[in-house]
Design a protein around this motif. Structure first.
Motif, mmCIF file in Angstrom:
data_model
loop_
_atom_site.group_PDB
_atom_site.id
_atom_site.type_symbol
_atom_site.label_atom_id
_atom_site.label_comp_id
_atom_site.label_asym_id
_atom_site.label_seq_id
_atom_site.Cartn_x
_atom_site.Cartn_y
_atom_site.Cartn_z
ATOM 1 N N ALA A 4 35.580 3.471 2.127
ATOM 2 C CA ALA A 4 34.558 4.235 3.050
ATOM 3 C C ALA A 4 34.364 3.818 4.070
ATOM 4 O O ALA A 4 34.420 4.044 5.323
ATOM 5 N N GLY A 5 34.208 2.200 3.966
ATOM 6 C CA GLY A 5 33.974 1.463 5.183
ATOM 7 C C GLY A 5 35.322 1.623 6.072
ATOM 8 O O GLY A 5 34.955 1.592 7.289
ATOM 9 N N ALA A 6 36.234 1.492 5.609
ATOM 10 C CA ALA A 6 37.514 1.650 6.641
ATOM 11 C C ALA A 6 37.554 2.730 7.283
ATOM 12 O O ALA A 6 37.977 2.955 8.520
ATOM 13 N N VAL B 11 35.803 3.080 15.904
ATOM 14 C CA VAL B 11 36.789 2.521 16.906
ATOM 15 C C VAL B 11 37.214 3.466 17.761
ATOM 16 O O VAL B 11 37.476 3.492 18.918
ATOM 17 N N LEU B 12 37.828 4.773 17.216
ATOM 18 C CA LEU B 12 38.511 5.688 17.894
ATOM 19 C C LEU B 12 37.657 6.361 18.863
ATOM 20 O O LEU B 12 37.854 7.077 19.717
ATOM 21 N N THR B 13 36.334 6.699 18.454
ATOM 22 C CA THR B 13 35.353 7.406 19.290
ATOM 23 C C THR B 13 34.413 6.763 20.100
ATOM 24 O O THR B 13 33.700 7.218 20.840
ATOM 25 N N ASN B 14 34.160 5.335 19.992
ATOM 26 C CA ASN B 14 33.176 4.467 20.648
ATOM 27 C C ASN B 14 33.096 4.736 22.204
ATOM 28 O O ASN B 14 32.175 5.105 22.689
ATOM 29 N N GLN B 15 34.436 4.758 22.670
ATOM 30 C CA GLN B 15 34.501 4.614 23.993
ATOM 31 C C GLN B 15 34.284 5.902 24.791
ATOM 32 O O GLN B 15 33.404 5.766 25.672
#
Lengths: 204, 304
Positions: free
Chosen positions: B18-20, B27-31
């Protein structure tokens, strides 16, 4: 034990026979607290639909490797993961929708209906059946929230979907949280009555 | 015993998985998320200044952020203002005042105004400029808006307590410190009750309130007069009440000395916003006065 219902039956089962709000009486917190407008009900319904379908499919897929003693923590973990992922994806790629739905999505982790559906259905059935059950439950929840929202918005604020239809506010009381209890109870009685009348008409 | 080991093992694996997944999604959406937030903030700033979109703002319109820091040095507490340098210069200036507003000193900070927008870069550059073991803690930022070199307005992003959680807001002040506009950025007030603070008929009540009126503003529980409500609803959009921009401005000016009309069933939220805005305005006027005085006395060149 596999279900012998078709996909259509599974969906209508969620909307009518086992409606999460009026029949199973689950997830009463949002039903009482947030169903103040039709739009709120719709937004929360969409969010629950997605989380329910994703979680049901995941649990159904992994049902054989989940240790029976830790199934509830595993369900909670699955729901929390999907809620977080949906929250982040919406915030990143659909900011306009997120501005309206963001506050609702985070609430879903604690919804009883989703855990209950995983426990009662998804952990025993195939992925396809779980998918349709999730769709049915999500739509049923949306239907319940929207019909509650309709009554409360109309009586509390005199509007439907933000459009002024009455021109005045009949009873501000209906917007307040405790009015949700009365509303849920009355609507439950109303839907039970319709079903009774329908059965009686069928028999006659 | 064997059972508990398998339980521990499987639960650990499930948590790691779940953490992964969550980490990957982050990581994919933060930007994209950060980009959206910045765009939204810029849009809100411009609409408060009176421009419908980023494109319609003139090129002569410039936004200069001032970052305020609390500095803990050996001598005690001081306040640092990170200001952009004179036009054409690459670096920034840190002007240090003591708690009573007396000028203490100024330090050049090697940081481009573009890089200064990121808090982590500022946090690295400021202690380096201060030297010694002085610590700087970020407090807030205000934005000075100029048009053709003349000060036009001030934008104040702020946060104050609401009914249950904090409310984040953006406030725009005119040159004479009367309120140009208020926008609620984030709030978690009850939908249908305190949530109404985002509606035009509440937030536009602050518009045109003078500094004098703001100093002693309160909340009244009488119903919102119909004509005022129509003017507030029509303000800054397609006029639904059939009022022209002049009529709206006239009605708003009439009410500019009055208190804020509380929302029905949400007196606490109404009071919190009023009190929060009042505090933001008063603190800003006080701080800007001291800063301007220091800049003038020390002849420090700034672009605003």
């Amino acid at each position: 034990m596999a279900t012998d219902k078709t996909s259509l039956q599974l969906v209508t089962n969620g909307i009518l026979n086992e409606n999460p709000i009026f029949r199973l009486v689950l997830s009463m917190c949002p039903a009482v607290g947030i169903s103040t407008t039709v739009m709120n009900g719709f937004m929360l319904g969409v969010a629950v639909l997605f989380v329910q379908v994703f979680s049901s499919c995941t649990i159904s897929l992994f049902k054989n490797v989940i240790h029976p003693r830790i199934r509830i923590p595993t369900y909670t973990l699955t729901i929390a993961t999907w809620v977080t992922v949906i929250d982040m994806v919406l915030a990143a790629y659909m900011p306009a929708a997120y501005a309206k739905m963001g506050i609702f999505i985070k609430l879903i982790v604690a919804f009883a209906i989703i855990t209950m559906r995983l426990e009662m259905f998804a952990c025993k059935e195939s992925v396809t059946a779980s998918f349709w059950d999730g769709v049915g439950m999500g739509l049923g929840f949306m239907f319940g929230m929207m019909s509650l929202g309709l009554v409360r918005e109309l009586l509390g604020q005199g509007t439907i979907l933000g459009h002024d239809v009455l021109g005045f506010k009949p009873l501000l009381f209906f917007v307040l949280p405790f009015a949700g209890f009365f509303c849920v109870g009355l609507m439950m009685a109303f839907f039970n009555y319709i079903e009774l009348a329908y059965r009686r008409a069928k028999r006659a | 015993m064997k059972d508990i080991l398998t339980i521990i093992f499987r639960l650990t694996v499930a948590c790691l998985l779940a953490g992964a997944i969550m980490g990957g999604a982050f990581v994919l959406t933060n930007q994209a998320k950060r980009h959206n937030a910045e765009l939204n903030e810029r849009q809100v700033m411009l609409s408060l200044l009176g421009y419908a979109s980023v494109k319609s703002a003139p090129a002569s319109l410039k936004l200069y952020p001032i970052y305020r820091y609390l500095i803990t040095a050996k001598g005690g507490e001081e306040i640092g203002y990170l200001l952009p340098g004179e036009a054409g210069e690459a670096g920034m200036t840190l002007v240090i005042l003591d708690l009573d507003g007396k000028f203490v000193g100024q330090r050049p900070v090697t940081l481009s105004p573009e890089a200064a927008k990121e808090e982590t870069k500022r946090a690295a550059a400021i202690p380096a400029a201060l030297g010694g073991d002085a610590k700087a803690r970020y407090a807030d930022q205000t934005i000075v808006v100029t048009e053709g070199g003349q000060r036009l307005a001030y934008l104040l992003p702020g946060r104050f307590p609401g009914f249950k959680t904090f409310i984040t807001a953006m406030l725009a002040l005119n040159q004479d410190f009367s309120i140009r506009g208020l926008e609620i950025m984030e709030s978690e007030e009850d939908p249908g009750l305190g949530g109404e603070i985002v509606q035009k008929y509440f937030k536009n009540q602050f518009k045109a309130k003078t500094l004098e009126a703001m100093r002693k503003i309160g909340v009244v529980k009488t119903p919102l007069p119909d004509e005022y409500r129509r003017a507030l609803e029509a303000d800054g959009g397609t006029g639904s009440g059939g009022l022209s921009a002049e009529q709206v401005a006239k009605i708003e000016a009439e009410y500019s000395g009055k208190d804020i009309y509380a929302l029905t069933g949400a007196t606490i939220s109404s009071r919190s916003v009023t009190e929060g805005v009042r505090a933001m305005v008063q603190k800003f006027v006080y701080r800007l006065g001291l800063l301007d005085q220091a800049l003038k006395e020390q002849k420090i060149a700034v672009p605003f």
